[in-house]
Design a protein around this motif. Structure first.
Motif, PDB file in Angstrom:
ATOM      1  N   ASP A  64       0.840  -1.194   0.000  1.00  0.00           N
ATOM      2  CA  ASP A  64       0.000   0.000   0.000  1.00  0.00           C
ATOM      3  C   ASP A  64       0.875   1.245   0.000  1.00  0.00           C
ATOM      4  O   ASP A  64       1.832   1.347   0.782  1.00  0.00           O
ATOM      5  CB  ASP A  64      -0.917  -0.006   1.228  1.00  0.00           C
ATOM      6  N   ASP A  68      -0.291   1.237   4.709  1.00  0.00           N
ATOM      7  CA  ASP A  68      -1.332   0.502   5.422  1.00  0.00           C
ATOM      8  C   ASP A  68      -0.983  -0.984   5.472  1.00  0.00           C
ATOM      9  O   ASP A  68      -0.215  -1.490   4.659  1.00  0.00           O
ATOM     10  CB  ASP A  68      -2.676   0.706   4.718  1.00  0.00           C
ATOM     11  N   PRO A 115      -9.937  -4.347   7.851  1.00  0.00           N
ATOM     12  CA  PRO A 115      -9.427  -3.395   8.840  1.00  0.00           C
ATOM     13  C   PRO A 115     -10.071  -3.596  10.210  1.00  0.00           C
ATOM     14  O   PRO A 115     -11.252  -3.936  10.322  1.00  0.00           O
ATOM     15  CB  PRO A 115      -9.804  -2.028   8.252  1.00  0.00           C
TER      16      PRO A 115
END
Length: 273
Positions: A64, A68, A115
């Protein structure tokens, strides 16, 4: 018929030192494919994936740009397609890793790292957007591909039937599992051990959560031969998650020529010159 197996484990953004221990553990495992969740931009993830590549494994990973956390797929079975076009619309591309493998029947694998969140609006919206975009991509898959898909990884959600049913989870989080199963996916652990509550992560208060899963497409449901949670990864402090392993009775048509990724003999020899 030759058994085909997959393992998923959250590596917890492993440091360089912990990645060495994790690599030795993975290298001793018999599975054909590893789904590694909570990869990072750090030295530990780089070390792990580089060692697998150097040993001849196929590695699917999209770093990412913002740093991330993400997902990597590592395979000793030949990859015939990364399926990247099918999952290009996911809100955080680095949190999925997919491949079509050289097996009979052809198995597609999608590793995901949903997430986590706290009570903040920002993290809640990030998680919901990812789940919505993931489900949209699953909706858009051709039926024939979806039915041969193995979905696995750290979903960061629990089911409404979870015991205990921890407070604080929102409808969209329960909805992820419900939507997956509405598409005909089979919960592999539930198929193998009906009604058995298992945990893959233990909170600071000692409460257990089942966050890590394997779901198998409808056409592969009858091929499930086993699914188990391996607590040794937590007990040995390799990571704070249990690993999950899945066995399917499908035939591997093409295996890559791989060596032991934890064998440092060749690398050590090269440093002498």
């Amino acid at each position: 018929m030759q058994m085909f197996s997959i393992l998923t484990v959250n590596i917890g953004a492993a440091s360089r030192e912990r990645a060495e221990v994790m690599l030795r553990w993975l290298a001793a495992r018999p599975e054909d494919v590893f789904i590694l969740t909570e990869t990072s931009a750090g030295a530990g993830t780089t070390y792990l994936l580089d060692k697998f590549r150097q040993a001849g494994f196929a590695v699917v990973h999209t770093p990412d740009a913002t740093g991330d956390r993400g997902t990597a797929l590592v395979s000793r079975v030949s990859v015939t397609d990364t399926l990247s076009g099918h999952f290009a619309g996911v809100s955080i591309p680095g949190r999925v890793a997919s491949a079509l493998l050289a097996t009979e029947p052809a198995v597609a694998v999608l590793g995901v790292y949903v997430p986590s969140r706290d009570r903040s609006v920002e993290k809640t919206e990030k998680k919901q957007a990812f789940i919505n975009s993931l489900l949209a991509r699953l909706d858009a898959l051709p039926d024939e591909l979806r039915e041969r898909l193995v979905l696995g990884g750290d979903y960061n959600v629990i089911a409404r039937t979870h015991q205990p049913l921890h407070p604080g989870f929102l409808a969209f989080e329960f909805g992820l599992l419900e939507a997956i199963e509405a598409h005909g996916f089979v919960d592999a652990h539930e198929r193998c051990s009906p009604g058995e509550q298992v945990y893959s992560w233990i909170g600071r208060t000692g409460d257990g959560y089942r966050y890590d899963y394997f779901h198998v497409g409808q056409a592969l449901g009858a091929h499930i031969m086993g699914c188990a949670y391996l607590q040794e990864t937590r007990e040995q402090r390799l990571t704070d998650h249990a690993a999950v392993t899945l066995q399917l009775d499908v035939t591997v048509q093409s295996r890559l020529e791989t060596s032991d990724p934890a064998d440092t003999t060749e690398a050590d020899a090269m440093t002498l010159f």
